[in-house]
Enzyme design. Structure first.
Site, PDB file in Angstrom:
ATOM      1  N   GLU A  60       0.832  -1.211   0.000  1.00  0.00           N
ATOM      2  CA  GLU A  60       0.000   0.000   0.000  1.00  0.00           C
ATOM      3  C   GLU A  60       0.865   1.258   0.000  1.00  0.00           C
ATOM      4  OE1 GLU A  60      -2.325  -1.557   3.388  1.00  0.00           O
ATOM      5  OE2 GLU A  60      -4.063  -0.908   2.230  1.00  0.00           O
TER       6      GLU A  60
ATOM      7  N   GLU B  94      -3.797  -9.246   3.881  1.00  0.00           N
ATOM      8  CA  GLU B  94      -4.574  -8.889   5.062  1.00  0.00           C
ATOM      9  C   GLU B  94      -5.757  -9.831   5.314  1.00  0.00           C
ATOM     10  OE1 GLU B  94      -3.343  -6.833   2.871  1.00  0.00           O
ATOM     11  OE2 GLU B  94      -2.721  -4.943   3.775  1.00  0.00           O
TER      12      GLU B  94
HETATM   13  N1  T1G Z   1       4.323  -7.235  11.715  1.00  0.00           N
HETATM   14  C1  T1G Z   1       5.025  -7.599  12.809  1.00  0.00           C
HETATM   15  N2  T1G Z   1       5.884  -8.663  12.834  1.00  0.00           N
HETATM   16  C2  T1G Z   1       6.011  -9.362  11.698  1.00  0.00           C
HETATM   17  C3  T1G Z   1       5.320  -9.031  10.509  1.00  0.00           C
HETATM   18  C4  T1G Z   1       4.443  -7.914  10.556  1.00  0.00           C
HETATM   19  N3  T1G Z   1       3.779  -7.520   9.485  1.00  0.00           N
HETATM   20  N4  T1G Z   1       5.683  -9.945   9.556  1.00  0.00           N
HETATM   21  C5  T1G Z   1       6.562 -10.776  10.121  1.00  0.00           C
HETATM   22  N5  T1G Z   1       6.773 -10.440  11.401  1.00  0.00           N
HETATM   23  C6  T1G Z   1       7.685 -11.092  12.342  1.00  0.00           C
HETATM   24  C7  T1G Z   1       7.371 -12.552  12.536  1.00  0.00           C
HETATM   25  O1  T1G Z   1       6.389 -12.704  13.551  1.00  0.00           O
HETATM   26  C8  T1G Z   1       8.725 -13.088  12.962  1.00  0.00           C
HETATM   27  O2  T1G Z   1       8.923 -12.678  14.308  1.00  0.00           O
HETATM   28  C9  T1G Z   1       9.704 -12.267  12.126  1.00  0.00           C
HETATM   29  O3  T1G Z   1       8.994 -11.075  11.756  1.00  0.00           O
HETATM   30  C10 T1G Z   1      10.147 -12.990  10.880  1.00  0.00           C
HETATM   31  O4  T1G Z   1       8.945 -13.385  10.219  1.00  0.00           O
HETATM   32  C11 T1G Z   1      -2.534  -1.482   6.932  1.00  0.00           C
HETATM   33  C12 T1G Z   1      -2.936  -3.546   8.474  1.00  0.00           C
HETATM   34  C13 T1G Z   1       7.083 -10.972   5.398  1.00  0.00           C
HETATM   35  C14 T1G Z   1       6.815 -13.105   4.099  1.00  0.00           C
HETATM   36  O5  T1G Z   1       0.492 -10.281   6.612  1.00  0.00           O
HETATM   37  O6  T1G Z   1       4.117 -13.074   5.579  1.00  0.00           O
HETATM   38  O7  T1G Z   1      -0.239  -4.433   6.609  1.00  0.00           O
HETATM   39  O8  T1G Z   1       9.124 -14.977  15.346  1.00  0.00           O
HETATM   40  O9  T1G Z   1       9.546 -15.828  10.182  1.00  0.00           O
HETATM   41  O10 T1G Z   1       9.765 -16.379   6.755  1.00  0.00           O
HETATM   42  O11 T1G Z   1      -3.376  -2.889   5.288  1.00  0.00           O
HETATM   43  O12 T1G Z   1       6.774 -12.663   7.767  1.00  0.00           O
HETATM   44  O13 T1G Z   1      11.185 -13.708  14.648  1.00  0.00           O
HETATM   45  O14 T1G Z   1       9.802 -12.911  16.604  1.00  0.00           O
HETATM   46  O15 T1G Z   1       7.585 -14.939   8.826  1.00  0.00           O
HETATM   47  O16 T1G Z   1      11.183 -14.344   6.080  1.00  0.00           O
HETATM   48  C15 T1G Z   1       0.181  -7.562   6.409  1.00  0.00           C
HETATM   49  C16 T1G Z   1       3.128 -11.116   7.335  1.00  0.00           C
HETATM   50  C17 T1G Z   1       0.200  -6.980   7.781  1.00  0.00           C
HETATM   51  C18 T1G Z   1       2.803 -10.264   6.121  1.00  0.00           C
HETATM   52  C19 T1G Z   1       8.626 -12.872   5.806  1.00  0.00           C
HETATM   53  N6  T1G Z   1       1.416  -8.283   6.184  1.00  0.00           N
HETATM   54  N7  T1G Z   1       4.485 -11.604   7.285  1.00  0.00           N
HETATM   55  O17 T1G Z   1       8.675 -14.275   6.008  1.00  0.00           O
HETATM   56  O18 T1G Z   1       9.976 -14.335   8.189  1.00  0.00           O
HETATM   57  S1  T1G Z   1      -1.314  -6.181   8.143  1.00  0.00           S
HETATM   58  C20 T1G Z   1       1.466  -9.611   6.332  1.00  0.00           C
HETATM   59  C21 T1G Z   1       4.844 -12.584   6.411  1.00  0.00           C
HETATM   60  C22 T1G Z   1      -1.235  -4.755   7.185  1.00  0.00           C
HETATM   61  C23 T1G Z   1      -2.347  -2.803   6.242  1.00  0.00           C
HETATM   62  C24 T1G Z   1      -2.487  -3.971   7.138  1.00  0.00           C
HETATM   63  C25 T1G Z   1       6.263 -13.042   6.526  1.00  0.00           C
HETATM   64  C26 T1G Z   1       7.193 -12.483   5.441  1.00  0.00           C
HETATM   65  P1  T1G Z   1       9.811 -13.636  15.297  1.00  0.00           P
HETATM   66  P2  T1G Z   1       8.943 -14.740   9.369  1.00  0.00           P
HETATM   67  P3  T1G Z   1       9.970 -14.913   6.722  1.00  0.00           P
END
Ligand code: T1G
Length: 675
Positions: free
Chosen positions: A102, A122
């Protein structure tokens, strides 16, 4: 949380918030300040935003959800970028997901590496893109593509995004240099919001009619549709308000809380509380599998698909040939669906070494026993392995119930022994219960966890008990379901309660799929239980086209009058008068009793944390993800309610039932399981 450098009139902003450049408070504040700087500085004629580390940005900081917004919001930052009088270019590598994409949509142009992936996941968190994604994406790509991306939540490649018009340019070699050059050639901003939405309501309706992802009762996809309709019908500023309103309604809802719980639970399960940070996993280069049956073959496919060579051992050429035939057929079925190329099938099969020579396993780094559930057979195999396997080899059993400790003591190296409980079909189901024996060495455990992730599994550590975590909780559910049959319920009623709850199938549908004859003593003359009676009558489930249900050629089930008569005869023998059973009683006695068993698993230390139990059920049995898993669902239901229900039906559940002291204590103290 960001770095900035100005070169030749181009301000480069680098998001630097490891590990995923989540757009938390500090990043948003710094971004807003940097854009204000660019706006005010006449020497700056363009801005490039990119990410440090392995990606552009993983989106908004999910850990901030639920906390009061005490900093500039992401939509506000993005609006300021879009309104900037100087062109702002997003330079994407790795992932740009959720708020990360976004942010890029609010920029005026987008350049990406061909390997990058962009998406709006999301919906998998029970929300919708809440920072303009539902309003800006359909202004860059057609509304059908936008809706599919948003409702599916799956990322697409930058190459596909470039074809759709989401990405303006694919980087050649060096993203930073290419982005700089791209920016240098842009003289004016191009606000995405000023463009027209590509499509109309009919286009949205067409997707709604055909999408399998839009189900009644699942809130987020329905909200995504409403937001896209607003994009078609309203000007940008009003559409953004609709999106924001829908977002806040979802983020406060139980379904999003459950889905966010599931997201973090899966990652927490990878952490072993007493594993020192300096314990490094061993390298697994060669795998051996004993048994080429359904499980052995499925297990082998996981390693072959990950590019690891596998030697598979059987006791007869016929069994070996049959096993290989099933594996090849499975691969070819996947290729027929377009999920693998024929070359990938051949490559996987080329890594397989079938043999009748058990001693051939001597050079294997990891050996997995996958023969049938008989302790004597397993102990014999592990004794033989002990004599030939190299000292550092990891010896694993795929047992689904039996004691890994007892198996380990059949060797002189119990510290090398572990349980790797795959779920059938082993090449499909993502859950892997990593069963830690009393003697299992920490490096062996660490290696098992790393190997699980290497083959695409979601590992959960379990201690040793009958059935570990998942199957142990299945026992009270199946026992109570069978008892309810004898008291007056039907298989269809009990299964319907479970499928209405969101399970993919109920206890009896599951028994018919797995095989009613699992664990049967195979003596048709000995009929002591309902299972005995059905098996003696050849009703072994779907594989015999008759089990608790009758099945047609397409395996469609219909209630069976024969089964009703068998149940009635058992009632007569037991002197039970059938009574009307409420759905609520079924729910308490089958689902609440699972929570009770889960609490016992926690108090015995079999599971490290309650959320691990949720991960087991989400990935091993298809527990409805929008409820978070049995333990999270129980907390959302209220542990007091769970205890009240179990107490109310304790008498009906027989003398074997006992309320978990942990569950009772948590309900009295009004705490959650992990408090
Ligand atoms: N926020 C906070 N922590 C996050 C995070 C996030 N968005 N994404 C990952 N982490 C943490 C995860 O918990 C782990 O923590 C570490 O980072 C490594 O993650 C306004 C509201 C990006 C593909 O849904 O899909 O944006 O266990 O092991 O395998 O519209 O992380 O080490 O303490 O998964 O390399 C939308 C979620 C958010 C993407 C990377 N975004 N993340 O994969 O690492 S809502 C998502 C993933 C949003 C807006 C809305 C994957 C990754 P720890 P990992 P990875």
């Amino acid at each position: 949380m960001i770095e900035q450098v100005e070169r030749d009139g181009i301000l480069e902003i680098v998001l630097a918030n490891p590990p995923v450049n989540a757009l938390g408070r500090a990043v948003r504040e710094d971004l807003a300040a940097a854009i204000a700087r660019a706006e005010a500085d006449p020497a700056i004629r363009a801005v490039v935003i990119r990410g440090a580390g392995k990606m552009f940005s993983g989106g908004a900081d999910i850990t901030e959800f639920g906390s009061l917004p005490d900093a500039i919001s992401l939509p506000e930052v993005i609006d300021r970028i879009e309104a900037c009088s100087k062109p702002v270019i997003a330079a994407i590598h790795g992932h740009a997901l959720g708020g990360g994409l976004e942010l890029a949509l609010g920029c005026h142009y987008r350049i990406a590496t061909p390997q990058a992936k962009v998406g709006l996941p999301e919906v998998s968190l029970g929300i919708l893109p809440g920072a303009g994604g539902t309003q800006r994406l359909p202004r860059l790509v057609n509304v059908e593509a936008a809706l599919e991306m948003i409702v599916a939540g799956a990322p697409i490649s930058a190459i596909k995004a470039h074809e759709l018009g989401l990405i303006d340019r694919l980087a050649d070699k060096d993203l930073a240099a290419d982005a700089h050059a791209f920016a240098a050639g842009i003289t004016a901003p191009r606000p995405t919001g000023a463009r027209h939405v590509q499509g109309d309501l009919e286009a949205i309706e067409r997707i709604v009619q055909t999408s399998k992802l839009i189900k009644p009762g699942i809130d987020a996809p329905l909200a995504c549709i409403a937001a896209l309709k607003a994009a078609v019908e309203l000007p940008l500023d009003q559409g953004l308000l609709v999106e924001r309103d829908l977002f806040f309604k979802l983020v406060e809802g139980d379904q999003s809380k459950a889905l966010r719980h599931a997201f973090f639970a899966e990652r927490a399960a990878a952490k072993i509380t007493d594993m020192p940070a300096d314990i490094a996993p061993m390298s697994i280069a060669k795998v051996g599998i004993i048994g080429a049956g359904t499980m052995g073959g499925g297990i082998a496919m996981n390693f072959l698909s990950a590019g690891l060579p596998v030697m598979i051992v059987e006791t007869s050429q016929e069994a070996l040939d049959r096993g290989l035939g099933v594996m090849r057929a499975n691969y070819e079925a996947t290729a027929a669906k377009g999920r693998m190329t024929p070359e990938q099938v051949e490559r996987a099969m080329s890594l397989l070494t079938p043999t009748l020579d058990f001693d051939g396993l001597a050079d294997r780094d990891l050996i997995i026993e996958a023969v049938y559930e008989n302790m004597d057979v397993k102990k014999d195999i592990f004794a033989r392995l002990d004599a030939i396997a190299k000292p550092e080899a990891i010896l694993a059993s795929n047992t689904s119930y039996l004691s890994v400790d007892e198996i380990a003591l059949a060797t002189r190296r119990p510290q090398q022994v572990i349980g790797l409980h795959f779920f059938s079909p082993a090449n499909v189901m993502k859950l892997l219960e990593v069963v830690r024996g009393a003697h299992t060495a920490l490096p062996v455990l660490a290696t098992a966890m790393a190997t699980a992730r290497q083959i695409g599994k979601v590992p959960v550590v379990s201690g040793v008990c009958h059935g570990f975590i998942g199957n142990r909780m299945l026992s009270p559910r199946q026992d109570e379901a069978t008892a309810l049959l004898l008291e007056g319920a039907s298989p269809a009623q009990i299964d319907r309660v479970h499928t209405a709850f969101g399970m993919p199938m109920g206890p009896f549908q599951m028994a018919d799929l797995a095989g009613v004859d699992i664990g049967w003593h195979r003596d048709p003359a000995r009929v002591e239980t309902l299972q005995d009676a059905l098996c003696a009558a050849g009703r072994w489930g779907q594989k015999t086209k008759a089990g608790f249900y009758d099945y047609d050629d397409k395996r469609r089930p219909t209630p069976s009058p024969v089964v009703d008569e068998v149940i009635a005869s058992f009632r007569d023998q037991a002197g039970i008068l059938p009574r009307a059973i409420s759905d609520e009683e079924i729910t308490v006695r089958t689902l609440y009793s699972m929570v009770n068993e889960g609490a016992k698993i926690l108090e015995e230390g079999i599971a490290q944390r309650a959320s691990d139990i949720d991960v087991v059920w989400l990935y091993g049995y298809g527990w409805p993800r929008h409820t978070g898993g049995p333990m999270f669902w129980a907390q959302q239901t209220g542990l007091v309610t769970i205890v009240d229900g179990l107490t109310r039906y304790a008498g009906a559940m027989g003398e074997g039932f006992s309320l978990s002291p942990l569950l009772l204590a948590k309900s009295i103290n009004q705490e959650g399981f992990d408090d």
